[in-house]
Design a protein around this motif. Structure first.
Motif, short mmCIF file in Angstrom:
data_model
loop_
_atom_site.label_atom_id
_atom_site.label_comp_id
_atom_site.label_asym_id
_atom_site.label_seq_id
_atom_site.Cartn_x
_atom_site.Cartn_y
_atom_site.Cartn_z
N ALA A 172 0.84 -1.20 0.00
CA ALA A 172 0.00 0.00 0.00
C ALA A 172 0.87 1.25 0.00
O ALA A 172 0.57 2.23 -0.68
CB ALA A 172 -0.94 0.00 1.21
N GLY A 173 1.96 1.22 0.75
CA GLY A 173 2.88 2.34 0.78
C GLY A 173 3.49 2.61 -0.58
O GLY A 173 3.55 3.76 -1.03
N HIS A 174 3.93 1.55 -1.23
CA HIS A 174 4.52 1.70 -2.58
C HIS A 174 3.49 2.23 -3.58
O HIS A 174 3.82 3.05 -4.44
CB HIS A 174 5.11 0.37 -3.07
N GLU A 175 2.26 1.77 -3.44
CA GLU A 175 1.20 2.24 -4.34
C GLU A 175 0.98 3.75 -4.16
O GLU A 175 0.86 4.49 -5.14
CB GLU A 175 -0.10 1.48 -4.05
N LYS A 176 0.94 4.21 -2.90
CA LYS A 176 0.75 5.64 -2.64
C LYS A 176 1.97 6.45 -3.08
O LYS A 176 1.82 7.58 -3.56
CB LYS A 176 0.47 5.89 -1.15
N ILE A 177 3.16 5.90 -2.94
CA ILE A 177 4.36 6.60 -3.42
C ILE A 177 4.30 6.75 -4.93
O ILE A 177 4.61 7.82 -5.46
CB ILE A 177 5.65 5.86 -2.97
N ASP A 178 3.93 5.69 -5.63
CA ASP A 178 3.79 5.77 -7.10
C ASP A 178 2.75 6.82 -7.49
O ASP A 178 2.97 7.60 -8.43
CB ASP A 178 3.40 4.41 -7.68
N GLU A 179 1.66 6.84 -6.78
CA GLU A 179 0.61 7.83 -7.03
C GLU A 179 1.14 9.25 -6.80
O GLU A 179 0.90 10.15 -7.60
CB GLU A 179 -0.56 7.53 -6.09
N ALA A 180 1.89 9.43 -5.72
CA ALA A 180 2.47 10.75 -5.42
C ALA A 180 3.49 11.15 -6.48
O ALA A 180 3.53 12.32 -6.89
CB ALA A 180 3.10 10.75 -4.03
N MET A 181 4.29 10.21 -6.93
CA MET A 181 5.28 10.52 -7.96
C MET A 181 4.61 10.94 -9.26
O MET A 181 5.08 11.85 -9.95
CB MET A 181 6.21 9.32 -8.21
N ALA A 182 3.51 10.32 -9.61
CA ALA A 182 2.76 10.71 -10.81
C ALA A 182 2.23 12.14 -10.65
O ALA A 182 2.27 12.94 -11.59
CB ALA A 182 1.62 9.73 -11.08
N ALA A 183 1.75 12.46 -9.43
CA ALA A 183 1.25 13.81 -9.18
C ALA A 183 2.39 14.82 -9.25
O ALA A 183 2.23 15.92 -9.81
CB ALA A 183 0.56 13.87 -7.81
N ILE A 184 3.54 14.47 -8.71
CA ILE A 184 4.71 15.35 -8.77
C ILE A 184 5.11 15.59 -10.21
O ILE A 184 5.40 16.74 -10.61
CB ILE A 184 5.88 14.77 -7.95
N THR A 185 5.12 14.55 -11.01
CA THR A 185 5.46 14.67 -12.43
C THR A 185 4.50 15.63 -13.13
O THR A 185 4.93 16.49 -13.91
CB THR A 185 5.43 13.29 -13.10
N ARG A 186 3.21 15.53 -12.84
CA ARG A 186 2.24 16.44 -13.44
C ARG A 186 2.48 17.88 -12.99
O ARG A 186 2.38 18.81 -13.79
CB ARG A 186 0.81 16.00 -13.10
N LEU A 187 2.80 18.06 -11.70
CA LEU A 187 3.06 19.41 -11.21
C LEU A 187 4.29 20.03 -11.85
O LEU A 187 4.30 21.21 -12.20
CB LEU A 187 3.25 19.39 -9.68
N VAL A 188 5.33 19.23 -12.02
CA VAL A 188 6.58 19.73 -12.61
C VAL A 188 6.38 20.08 -14.06
O VAL A 188 6.93 21.08 -14.55
CB VAL A 188 7.70 18.69 -12.43
N LYS A 189 5.56 19.32 -14.78
CA LYS A 189 5.31 19.58 -16.19
C LYS A 189 4.45 20.80 -16.43
O LYS A 189 4.47 21.39 -17.49
CB LYS A 189 4.66 18.37 -16.86
#
Length: 97
Positions: free
Chosen positions: A79-96
């Motif tokens: 579950a932790g890894h899933e939320k980290i992946d989700e957060a990384m996708a959000a970070i990528t969208r914010l950076v773009k």
């Protein structure tokens, strides 16, 4: 529907206040264009609005990491890894953006 409380709930009023201020900035930009304001003045205000949106996004991301990701990681590694992946996708969208 997810009934879990989100990390930002404690600061919900602050976020709403900031978003309303940003909404006002957007209306101000519309008036500037309608009034044919100087291009650089419009761009300056657009930059300020963009920074304000980024600040809200970063605040929400911080709340997500400190609450949702932390909670999921305490539940299970998967579950932790899933939320980290989700957060990384959000970070990528914010950076773009």
């Amino acid at each position: 529907m997810d009934t879990a409380q989100h990390g930002y709930i404690g600061r919900k009023d602050d976020y709403l206040k900031r978003l309303r201020r940003i909404e006002g900035q957007a209306r101000g930009l519309q008036r500037m264009v309608d009034d044919e304001a100087y291009c650089i003045d419009i761009l300056t205000q657009l930059s300020a609005m963009t920074k304000a949106l980024q600040a809200v996004g970063l605040g929400l991301l911080e709340e997500h990491m400190n609450h949702c990701v932390m909670h999921a990681a305490q539940e299970s590694s998967a579950a932790g890894h899933e939320k980290i992946d989700e957060a990384m996708a959000a970070i990528t969208r914010l950076v773009k953006s």
